[in-house]
Design a protein around this motif. Sequence first.
Motif, PDB file in Angstrom:
ATOM      1  N   GLU A   1       0.832  -1.204   0.000  1.00 43.07           N
ATOM      2  CA  GLU A   1       0.000   0.000   0.000  1.00 43.07           C
ATOM      3  C   GLU A   1       0.868   1.257   0.000  1.00 43.07           C
TER       4      GLU A   1
ATOM      5  N   GLY B   1       2.004   2.144  -3.415  1.00 47.25           N
ATOM      6  CA  GLY B   1       0.998   2.427  -4.435  1.00 47.25           C
ATOM      7  C   GLY B   1       0.133   1.265  -4.856  1.00 47.25           C
ATOM      8  N   GLY B   2       0.287   0.105  -4.231  1.00 43.80           N
ATOM      9  CA  GLY B   2      -0.571  -1.039  -4.529  1.00 43.80           C
ATOM     10  C   GLY B   2      -1.856  -0.953  -3.729  1.00 43.80           C
ATOM     11  N   ARG B   3      -2.844  -1.682  -4.156  1.00 45.44           N
ATOM     12  CA  ARG B   3      -4.126  -1.705  -3.449  1.00 45.44           C
ATOM     13  C   ARG B   3      -4.142  -2.900  -2.511  1.00 45.44           C
ATOM     14  N   VAL B   4      -4.532  -2.681  -1.249  1.00 47.98           N
ATOM     15  CA  VAL B   4      -4.662  -3.742  -0.249  1.00 47.98           C
ATOM     16  C   VAL B   4      -6.143  -3.896   0.075  1.00 47.98           C
ATOM     17  N   TYR B   5      -6.603  -5.129   0.167  1.00 50.81           N
ATOM     18  CA  TYR B   5      -8.028  -5.377   0.385  1.00 50.81           C
ATOM     19  C   TYR B   5      -8.246  -6.759   0.991  1.00 50.81           C
TER      20      TYR B   5
ATOM     21  N   ASP C   1      -6.005 -10.607   4.305  1.00 53.05           N
ATOM     22  CA  ASP C   1      -5.921  -9.557   3.280  1.00 53.05           C
ATOM     23  C   ASP C   1      -5.008 -10.013   2.161  1.00 53.05           C
TER      24      ASP C   1
ATOM     25  N   PHE D   1      -3.197  -8.137  -1.754  1.00 51.87           N
ATOM     26  CA  PHE D   1      -2.809  -6.855  -2.346  1.00 51.87           C
ATOM     27  C   PHE D   1      -2.551  -7.014  -3.838  1.00 51.87           C
ATOM     28  N   ASP D   2      -2.649  -5.900  -4.536  1.00 52.43           N
ATOM     29  CA  ASP D   2      -2.199  -5.828  -5.925  1.00 52.43           C
ATOM     30  C   ASP D   2      -0.762  -5.338  -5.893  1.00 52.43           C
TER      31      ASP D   2
ATOM     32  N   PRO E   1       2.442  -3.237  -6.360  1.00 55.63           N
ATOM     33  CA  PRO E   1       2.652  -1.805  -6.593  1.00 55.63           C
ATOM     34  C   PRO E   1       3.172  -1.566  -8.011  1.00 55.63           C
TER      35      PRO E   1
END
Length: 139
Positions: A4, A7-11, A48, A50-51, A53
Amino acid sequence: MLAELLGGRVYRHACKEIGWHSVRLTEERHPWLCDFPDQFHSFQWHGDTFDLPPGARWLAHSKACANQAFSCGEAERVIGLQFHLETTPACMDTMLDLWSNELRNERYIHTAEQIRIESYRSQESYRLLHRLLDRSAVS
């Protein structure tokens, strides 16, 4: 957290991954992981994902989680790991005591008994962690 920050998305992942799971390296070889086996077991405790970064290189995956490791930055001196090479049997016991309510009957969640039976894997995890740290110190 590192994904995160970069710049990656965490979900929330569709499933949790808890226990001693197999991790596979990708064909993208990083110098700090060059003497790791192509497949190894490491402790996991996460819900969780992540995508990657922007500009990151994908380094490892598991059956439950596509992104288990990545590298990025100048000379790829930043490496992020989803798995826990640092887990000792004492740490694992503490997690099992504190968070036993997360041990549900789901595909990628091992029982406390199974996790404890496989705690011998922590010795190899620790060796791998020290290899990674030794390599990072000289590069």
